[in-house]
Design an enzyme around this catalytic site. Structure first.
Site, PDB file in Angstrom:
ATOM      1  N   TYR A 146      63.821  62.974  26.431  1.00 24.23           N
ATOM      2  CA  TYR A 146      64.134  64.294  26.973  1.00 24.23           C
ATOM      3  C   TYR A 146      64.560  64.148  28.425  1.00 24.23           C
ATOM      4  CZ  TYR A 146      63.686  69.146  28.454  1.00 24.23           C
ATOM      5  OH  TYR A 146      63.945  70.394  28.965  1.00 24.23           O
ATOM      6  N   ASP A 241      65.053  57.809  33.832  1.00 21.65           N
ATOM      7  CA  ASP A 241      64.599  59.178  34.079  1.00 21.65           C
ATOM      8  C   ASP A 241      63.122  59.098  34.457  1.00 21.65           C
ATOM      9  OD1 ASP A 241      63.636  61.742  33.992  1.00 21.65           O
ATOM     10  OD2 ASP A 241      64.755  62.319  32.189  1.00 21.65           O
ATOM     11  N   LYS A 269      59.577  66.941  39.613  1.00 15.17           N
ATOM     12  CA  LYS A 269      58.141  67.255  39.493  1.00 15.17           C
ATOM     13  C   LYS A 269      57.332  66.891  40.735  1.00 15.17           C
ATOM     14  CE  LYS A 269      58.362  67.141  34.439  1.00 15.17           C
ATOM     15  NZ  LYS A 269      58.282  68.446  33.848  1.00 15.17           N
TER      16      LYS A 269
HETATM   17  C1  PLP Z   1      61.596  63.171  31.500  1.00 21.59           C
HETATM   18  C2  PLP Z   1      62.131  64.502  31.925  1.00 21.59           C
HETATM   19  N1  PLP Z   1      63.350  64.559  32.457  1.00 21.59           N
HETATM   20  C3  PLP Z   1      63.881  65.717  32.891  1.00 21.59           C
HETATM   21  C4  PLP Z   1      63.169  66.897  32.797  1.00 21.59           C
HETATM   22  C5  PLP Z   1      63.775  68.175  33.268  1.00 21.59           C
HETATM   23  O1  PLP Z   1      63.150  68.622  34.413  1.00 21.59           O
HETATM   24  P1  PLP Z   1      63.228  70.194  34.823  1.00 21.59           P
HETATM   25  O2  PLP Z   1      62.365  70.912  33.816  1.00 21.59           O
HETATM   26  O3  PLP Z   1      62.689  70.234  36.208  1.00 21.59           O
HETATM   27  O4  PLP Z   1      64.651  70.575  34.733  1.00 21.59           O
HETATM   28  C6  PLP Z   1      61.885  66.884  32.267  1.00 21.59           C
HETATM   29  C7  PLP Z   1      61.097  68.128  32.169  1.00 21.59           C
HETATM   30  O5  PLP Z   1      59.999  68.168  31.691  1.00 21.59           O
HETATM   31  C8  PLP Z   1      61.352  65.659  31.792  1.00 21.59           C
HETATM   32  O6  PLP Z   1      60.141  65.605  31.218  1.00 21.59           O
END
Ligand code: PLP
Length: 434
Positions: A146, A241, A269
């Site tokens: 994700y 990521d 985060k």
């Molecule tokens: C691994 C990962 N990448 C990207 C995101 C996207 O972040 P945002 O919700 O701040 O757009 C998340 C969100 O939980 C995530 O878990």
């Protein structure tokens, strides 16, 4: 189990407002059944409180940022201290520059940094940077990975019927079909299949993006190293990521924890301390694509954001990082997580529930299957109904967690762990009787 307060008239009114004004009565995709739905009044440390006065031990932690727990005194003081100086400027400011330096010194791949506001933006712009640098348009991501909610990310993140690799399944309506041909999908932890896809398509691949610790699945020994080698061989930027793993698995993120250095990484985060802030970091030559001096060169990325480098978010992030840096903090985070994981495992065994605890000590969950889980298809073998009941029964007992994640904070105490395990025990009693 603590006595649950009946829902107050005020909370009931707010829940009705949610239904009236928000699609599905929710801010995103987290919502609870009517009998246990609640509205948060406040958070403090490892707990949140609803409008009716119920307390919850919080393992959702705002979906990850609140690694110090809610309303940590140092973060509150930093934000309060800054507020009188204004909220945002759209131009250079000291907190953003200090945070830039802190992150670049902490994260092995980070030579330069570009701030944005959400994790989704960070992965989106990291992919754009990689495509610009290589002048190739396609990307490879992993099934079950994700990376936020933009069109390139929402491909085979949670397909109910996966296609043969490397074909992508869009996770959302409204994504242009043409993008299905732009994103290749590979199986996490399967280096052989992944390498074969990269070898076959390297001439059109502009980047490979991976959650180095995918959701709660740990990388098999050698997987990330092999991915590094094959991407290096074809000069394809490897993007980690680290929106979840950054400053969570270790001070230097998953790249320090697993010892594999990507070319670019997306952070979010924790670095915003609970405020909207994220970043793309990485190799200076790739990050140069963000340099406005190149505006007319044809390989410049237009990336701007009203809140890029927002000073309030930056002071909150800096205060959070300073706390994380203090001696013994990660040790404490890991040992609390380990105690909870071990307790969950013991209870699964004691109650004969088919399941396992997957993840690392600062982030894990129960997966209700005995099958080995090394990738998304392994997760699909779990009994989702059991997971749903597990989460719902825990919530009734004042334990809040994500649908498939337990985030730990340094505010969680041994007493929280004990209370949680008592709730899990009661939950397994109910689940195994029915
Ligand atoms: C691994 C990962 N990448 C990207 C995101 C996207 O972040 P945002 O919700 O701040 O757009 C998340 C969100 O939980 C995530 O878990």
């Amino acid at each position: 189990m603590p006595q649950r307060q009946t829902r107050s008239a005020e909370e009931q009114r707010l829940l009705e407002k949610a239904k009236r004004y928000l699609p599905g009565g929710t801010l995103g995709n987290i919502r609870f059944s009517d009998d246990v739905a609640f509205v948060v009044k406040a958070g403090k440390g490892s707990k949140i409180y609803d409008m009716s006065g119920n307390e919850y031990i919080d393992y959702l932690l705002g979906s990850g940022p609140m690694i110090l727990g809610h309303a940590h005194a140092a973060v509150v003081a930093a934000v309060r201290d800054y507020l009188e100086r204004g909220s945002t400027y759209f131009t250079l400011n000291a907190p953003a520059l200090e945070l830039a330096e802190e992150i670049c010194q902490a994260v092995p791949c980070a030579e330069k940094i570009r701030f944005c506001s959400t994790g989704s933006e960070a992965t989106f712009f990291a992919l754009r940077a990689a495509r610009t640098f290589t002048k190739k348009e396609k990307i490879l991501k992993f099934e079950g990975g994700y990376h936020g909610s933009h069109d390139y990310a929402l491909m085979s993140s949670s397909p109910s019927v996966p296609k043969d690799f490397p074909r992508a399944v869009p996770d959302s309506a409204g994504i242009p079909r043409v993008l299905e041909d732009v994103v290749f999908i590979a199986p996490f932890n399967d280096l052989h299949t992944t390498s074969a896809i990269i070898e076959r398509h390297h001439h059109e691949l502009g980047g490979v993006i991976v959650e180095p610790f995918q959701r709660i699945i740990t990388p098999r020994p050698g997987f990330l190293e092999g991915l590094r080698r094959v991407t290096q061989r074809f000069a394809i930027p490897l993007i980690f990521d680290e929106v979840v793993t950054g400053f969570r698995l270790a001070w230097g993120g998953a790249q320090e924890y697993y010892g594999v250095i990507p070319d670019l990484a997306a952070f979010g985060k924790i670095i915003g301390g609970g405020y909207p802030l994220s970043a793309v970091v990485g190799r200076a030559d790739i990050m140069e694509t963000f340099n406005p001096d190149r505006e007319t060169s044809g390989d410049f990325i237009a990336q701007t954001g009203t809140l890029n480098g927002n000073p309030i978010a930056a002071v909150a992030g800096l205060a959070t990082l300073r706390q994380l840096k203090t001696e013994g903090t990660y040790r404490r985070l890991f040992s609390t997580g380990e105690a909870l994981r071990q307790g969950l495992l013991d209870l699964l065994k004691r109650y004969g529930v088919a399941g396992q605890v997957l993840g690392e000590d600062p982030l894990f969950d129960v997966v209700f299957t005995d099958e080995p889980v090394n990738d998304y298809r392994g997760v699909l073998t779990q009994n989702r109904e059991l997971l749903r009941r597990f989460n719902a029964e825990l919530l009734k007992r004042g334990i809040l967690k994500g649908s498939s994640k337990i985030y730990l904070s340094v505010a969680h105490s041994a007493a929280d762990v004990e209370q949680t395990l008592t709730a899990v025990q009661e939950t397994f009693e109910v689940m195994t009787k029915a």
